[in-house]
Design a protein around this motif. Structure first.
Motif, PDB file in Angstrom:
ATOM      1  N   MET A  12       0.825  -1.210   0.000  1.00  0.00           N
ATOM      2  CA  MET A  12       0.000   0.000   0.000  1.00  0.00           C
ATOM      3  C   MET A  12       0.861   1.263   0.000  1.00  0.00           C
ATOM      4  SD  MET A  12      -2.912   1.281   2.650  1.00  0.00           S
ATOM      5  CE  MET A  12      -1.860   2.347   3.610  1.00  0.00           C
ATOM      6  N   ASP A  13       1.984   1.230   0.738  1.00  0.00           N
ATOM      7  CA  ASP A  13       2.844   2.412   0.814  1.00  0.00           C
ATOM      8  C   ASP A  13       3.305   2.875  -0.568  1.00  0.00           C
ATOM      9  OD1 ASP A  13       2.567   2.625   3.451  1.00  0.00           O
ATOM     10  OD2 ASP A  13       4.579   1.917   3.993  1.00  0.00           O
ATOM     11  N   ASP A  14       3.711   1.910  -1.388  1.00  0.00           N
ATOM     12  CA  ASP A  14       4.180   2.261  -2.729  1.00  0.00           C
ATOM     13  C   ASP A  14       3.069   2.909  -3.538  1.00  0.00           C
ATOM     14  OD1 ASP A  14       6.650   1.364  -2.198  1.00  0.00           O
ATOM     15  OD2 ASP A  14       6.411  -0.592  -3.186  1.00  0.00           O
ATOM     16  N   PHE A  15       1.879   2.367  -3.377  1.00  0.00           N
ATOM     17  CA  PHE A  15       0.736   2.933  -4.079  1.00  0.00           C
ATOM     18  C   PHE A  15       0.497   4.376  -3.637  1.00  0.00           C
ATOM     19  CE2 PHE A  15      -3.856   3.787  -3.372  1.00  0.00           C
ATOM     20  CZ  PHE A  15      -4.131   4.205  -4.669  1.00  0.00           C
ATOM     21  N   VAL A  16       0.472   4.591  -2.330  1.00  0.00           N
ATOM     22  CA  VAL A  16       0.218   5.943  -1.814  1.00  0.00           C
ATOM     23  C   VAL A  16       1.297   6.906  -2.295  1.00  0.00           C
ATOM     24  CG1 VAL A  16       0.044   7.366   0.276  1.00  0.00           C
ATOM     25  CG2 VAL A  16      -1.089   5.134   0.189  1.00  0.00           C
ATOM     26  N   LYS A  17       2.533   6.441  -2.282  1.00  0.00           N
ATOM     27  CA  LYS A  17       3.640   7.310  -2.735  1.00  0.00           C
ATOM     28  C   LYS A  17       3.548   7.633  -4.221  1.00  0.00           C
ATOM     29  CE  LYS A  17       7.153   6.128   0.706  1.00  0.00           C
ATOM     30  NZ  LYS A  17       7.407   4.680   0.923  1.00  0.00           N
ATOM     31  N   SER A  18       2.909   6.738  -4.962  1.00  0.00           N
ATOM     32  CA  SER A  18       2.834   6.949  -6.420  1.00  0.00           C
ATOM     33  C   SER A  18       1.800   7.998  -6.821  1.00  0.00           C
ATOM     34  CB  SER A  18       2.499   5.621  -7.117  1.00  0.00           C
ATOM     35  OG  SER A  18       1.112   5.331  -6.991  1.00  0.00           O
ATOM     36  N   ILE A  19       0.956   8.408  -5.879  1.00  0.00           N
ATOM     37  CA  ILE A  19      -0.097   9.372  -6.208  1.00  0.00           C
ATOM     38  C   ILE A  19       0.504  10.775  -6.315  1.00  0.00           C
ATOM     39  CG2 ILE A  19      -2.296  10.382  -5.453  1.00  0.00           C
ATOM     40  CD1 ILE A  19      -2.736   7.781  -3.849  1.00  0.00           C
ATOM     41  N   PRO A  20       0.302  11.441  -7.438  1.00  0.00           N
ATOM     42  CA  PRO A  20       0.909  12.772  -7.615  1.00  0.00           C
ATOM     43  C   PRO A  20       0.407  13.769  -6.564  1.00  0.00           C
ATOM     44  CG  PRO A  20      -0.139  12.012  -9.655  1.00  0.00           C
ATOM     45  CD  PRO A  20      -0.510  11.042  -8.593  1.00  0.00           C
ATOM     46  N   GLU A  21       1.235  14.727  -6.262  1.00  0.00           N
ATOM     47  CA  GLU A  21       0.853  15.796  -5.354  1.00  0.00           C
ATOM     48  C   GLU A  21      -0.359  16.522  -5.949  1.00  0.00           C
ATOM     49  OE1 GLU A  21       3.240  19.420  -3.420  1.00  0.00           O
ATOM     50  OE2 GLU A  21       4.494  17.774  -4.185  1.00  0.00           O
ATOM     51  N   GLY A  22      -1.284  16.916  -5.108  1.00  0.00           N
ATOM     52  CA  GLY A  22      -2.448  17.619  -5.636  1.00  0.00           C
ATOM     53  C   GLY A  22      -3.609  16.691  -5.926  1.00  0.00           C
ATOM     54  N   VAL A  23      -3.374  15.381  -5.837  1.00  0.00           N
ATOM     55  CA  VAL A  23      -4.475  14.425  -5.985  1.00  0.00           C
ATOM     56  C   VAL A  23      -4.763  13.819  -4.609  1.00  0.00           C
ATOM     57  CG1 VAL A  23      -5.260  12.277  -7.061  1.00  0.00           C
ATOM     58  CG2 VAL A  23      -3.856  13.890  -8.372  1.00  0.00           C
ATOM     59  N   LYS A  24      -6.007  13.980  -4.144  1.00  0.00           N
ATOM     60  CA  LYS A  24      -6.358  13.441  -2.827  1.00  0.00           C
ATOM     61  C   LYS A  24      -6.808  11.993  -2.945  1.00  0.00           C
ATOM     62  CE  LYS A  24      -8.186  17.791  -1.095  1.00  0.00           C
ATOM     63  NZ  LYS A  24      -8.852  18.392  -2.258  1.00  0.00           N
ATOM     64  N   LEU A  25      -6.461  11.232  -1.930  1.00  0.00           N
ATOM     65  CA  LEU A  25      -6.851   9.826  -1.889  1.00  0.00           C
ATOM     66  C   LEU A  25      -7.989   9.625  -0.889  1.00  0.00           C
ATOM     67  CD1 LEU A  25      -6.482   6.758  -2.359  1.00  0.00           C
ATOM     68  CD2 LEU A  25      -4.696   6.813  -0.597  1.00  0.00           C
ATOM     69  N   VAL A  26      -9.114   9.119  -1.385  1.00  0.00           N
ATOM     70  CA  VAL A  26     -10.189   8.680  -0.495  1.00  0.00           C
ATOM     71  C   VAL A  26     -10.098   7.159  -0.423  1.00  0.00           C
ATOM     72  CG1 VAL A  26     -12.676   8.539  -0.136  1.00  0.00           C
ATOM     73  CG2 VAL A  26     -11.688  10.608  -1.131  1.00  0.00           C
ATOM     74  N   ALA A  27      -9.851   6.640   0.768  1.00  0.00           N
ATOM     75  CA  ALA A  27      -9.800   5.190   0.969  1.00  0.00           C
ATOM     76  C   ALA A  27     -11.232   4.699   1.165  1.00  0.00           C
ATOM     77  CB  ALA A  27      -8.940   4.870   2.184  1.00  0.00           C
ATOM     78  N   VAL A  28     -11.720   3.953   0.180  1.00  0.00           N
ATOM     79  CA  VAL A  28     -13.117   3.524   0.211  1.00  0.00           C
ATOM     80  C   VAL A  28     -13.243   2.266   1.078  1.00  0.00           C
ATOM     81  CG1 VAL A  28     -15.082   2.749  -1.147  1.00  0.00           C
ATOM     82  CG2 VAL A  28     -13.615   4.575  -2.021  1.00  0.00           C
ATOM     83  N   SER A  29     -13.779   2.471   2.283  1.00  0.00           N
ATOM     84  CA  SER A  29     -13.766   1.421   3.308  1.00  0.00           C
ATOM     85  C   SER A  29     -15.084   0.675   3.433  1.00  0.00           C
ATOM     86  CB  SER A  29     -13.379   2.044   4.652  1.00  0.00           C
ATOM     87  OG  SER A  29     -14.150   3.208   4.920  1.00  0.00           O
ATOM     88  N   LYS A  30     -16.027   0.967   2.543  1.00  0.00           N
ATOM     89  CA  LYS A  30     -17.342   0.311   2.612  1.00  0.00           C
ATOM     90  C   LYS A  30     -17.197  -1.210   2.682  1.00  0.00           C
ATOM     91  CE  LYS A  30     -17.819   0.179  -2.389  1.00  0.00           C
ATOM     92  NZ  LYS A  30     -18.308   0.820  -3.602  1.00  0.00           N
ATOM     93  N   THR A  31     -18.014  -1.818   3.484  1.00  0.00           N
ATOM     94  CA  THR A  31     -18.071  -3.273   3.749  1.00  0.00           C
ATOM     95  C   THR A  31     -16.901  -3.789   4.596  1.00  0.00           C
ATOM     96  OG1 THR A  31     -16.863  -4.257   1.874  1.00  0.00           O
ATOM     97  CG2 THR A  31     -19.170  -3.636   1.469  1.00  0.00           C
ATOM     98  N   HIS A  32     -15.870  -2.979   4.796  1.00  0.00           N
ATOM     99  CA  HIS A  32     -14.740  -3.446   5.602  1.00  0.00           C
ATOM    100  C   HIS A  32     -14.931  -3.061   7.065  1.00  0.00           C
ATOM    101  CE1 HIS A  32     -12.575  -4.904   2.135  1.00  0.00           C
ATOM    102  NE2 HIS A  32     -12.894  -3.789   1.511  1.00  0.00           N
ATOM    103  N   SER A  33     -14.289  -3.829   7.946  1.00  0.00           N
ATOM    104  CA  SER A  33     -14.494  -3.657   9.388  1.00  0.00           C
ATOM    105  C   SER A  33     -13.819  -2.392   9.914  1.00  0.00           C
ATOM    106  CB  SER A  33     -13.904  -4.856  10.124  1.00  0.00           C
ATOM    107  OG  SER A  33     -12.494  -4.856   9.955  1.00  0.00           O
ATOM    108  N   CYS A  34     -14.264  -1.963  11.091  1.00  0.00           N
ATOM    109  CA  CYS A  34     -13.617  -0.827  11.755  1.00  0.00           C
ATOM    110  C   CYS A  34     -12.140  -1.123  11.996  1.00  0.00           C
ATOM    111  CB  CYS A  34     -14.302  -0.531  13.094  1.00  0.00           C
ATOM    112  SG  CYS A  34     -15.944   0.183  12.902  1.00  0.00           S
TER     113      CYS A  34
END
Ligand code: PLP
Length: 218
Positions: A1-23
């Motif tokens: 996941m870290d590599d993925f997050v780092k790959s996101i260009p600056e200025g693009v926000k990441l919404v982690a879609v947590s639907k159906t997953h546990s707290c």
């Protein structure tokens, strides 16, 4: 996941879609540094809001029923999925009642499938040109959202995102000229976020790539 997050260009926000997953799963993502979570069911959103640290930010991304608006208005940061003038009016009414201003994105229907919600492009432009939305002072329209067709055909996906980007640019130069709040373009999911970013997305909504596959699709 870290590599993925780092790959996101600056200025693009990441919404982690947590639907159906546990707290617990959301808490793990939070511990890994993620702060914005997306949910598509009001009850599930409220439950996770209550259990997670209070500096997490919650976005609503699913089809919203009028009678459920009141549950999310107290804390929701952004509603991505405003798909009709009536829904915007109802969110405004509830926000006023609860003394909040709610940021909203208008969802535009860009996919080939008929099942996906959203304004048709023409209907959207027509509605906005009336400036009726300006009377809704407890909601701020901060941009647009779209879901591309679920397909392997990347040309088609790119085409749909490109169309949405063009509508966004046009509105920015006309209806929303001078309104710097109108700046967000929410497009891109696990399977198509790279295309979305190259077409100008400012918010990507990523579920399975972060949390793994969902058991049931909601
Ligand atoms: C479920 C969902 C997502 C996330 O989908 P993934 O393919 O798991 O990344 C994004 N946007 C909306 C509107 C969704 O309903």
């Amino acid at each position: 996941m870290d590599d993925f997050v780092k790959s996101i260009p600056e200025g693009v926000k990441l919404v982690a879609v947590s639907k159906t997953h546990s707290c617990e799963a959301v808490q793990r993502a939070y511990n890994n540094g993620l702060r914005i979570f997306g949910e598509s069911k009001p009850q599930e959103l409220v439950k996770k809001y209550n259990e997670l640290p209070k500096d997490a930010e919650w976005h609503f991304i699913g089809h919203l029923q009028t009678n459920k608006i009141k549950y999310i208005v107290p804390f929701v940061s952004l509603i991505h999925s405003v798909d009709s003038p009536g829904l915007l009016a109802e969110i405004n009414k509830e926000a006023a009642k609860q003394n909040r201003i709610i940021k909203c994105l208008l969802q535009v229907h860009i996919a080939r499938e008929e099942t996906k919600f959203g304004f048709a492009a023409d209907a959207l432009k027509e509605y906005l040109s009336t400036k009726e939305f300006l009377r809704h002072t407890s909601v701020h329209i901060v941009g647009l959202m779209g879901i591309a067709t679920f397909t392997e055909n990347t040309v088609e996906i790119r085409d749909e995102f490109h169309t949405l980007r063009k509508i966004f640019d046009e509105l920015r130069e006309t209806v929303f000229a001078g309104d710097s709040n109108f700046c967000e373009l929410s497009m891109g999911m696990s399977n198509d976020y790279k295309i979305a970013i190259s077409e100008g997305s400012t918010i990507i909504r990523i579920g399975s790539l972060i949390f793994g596959e969902r058991n049931c699709s909601k």
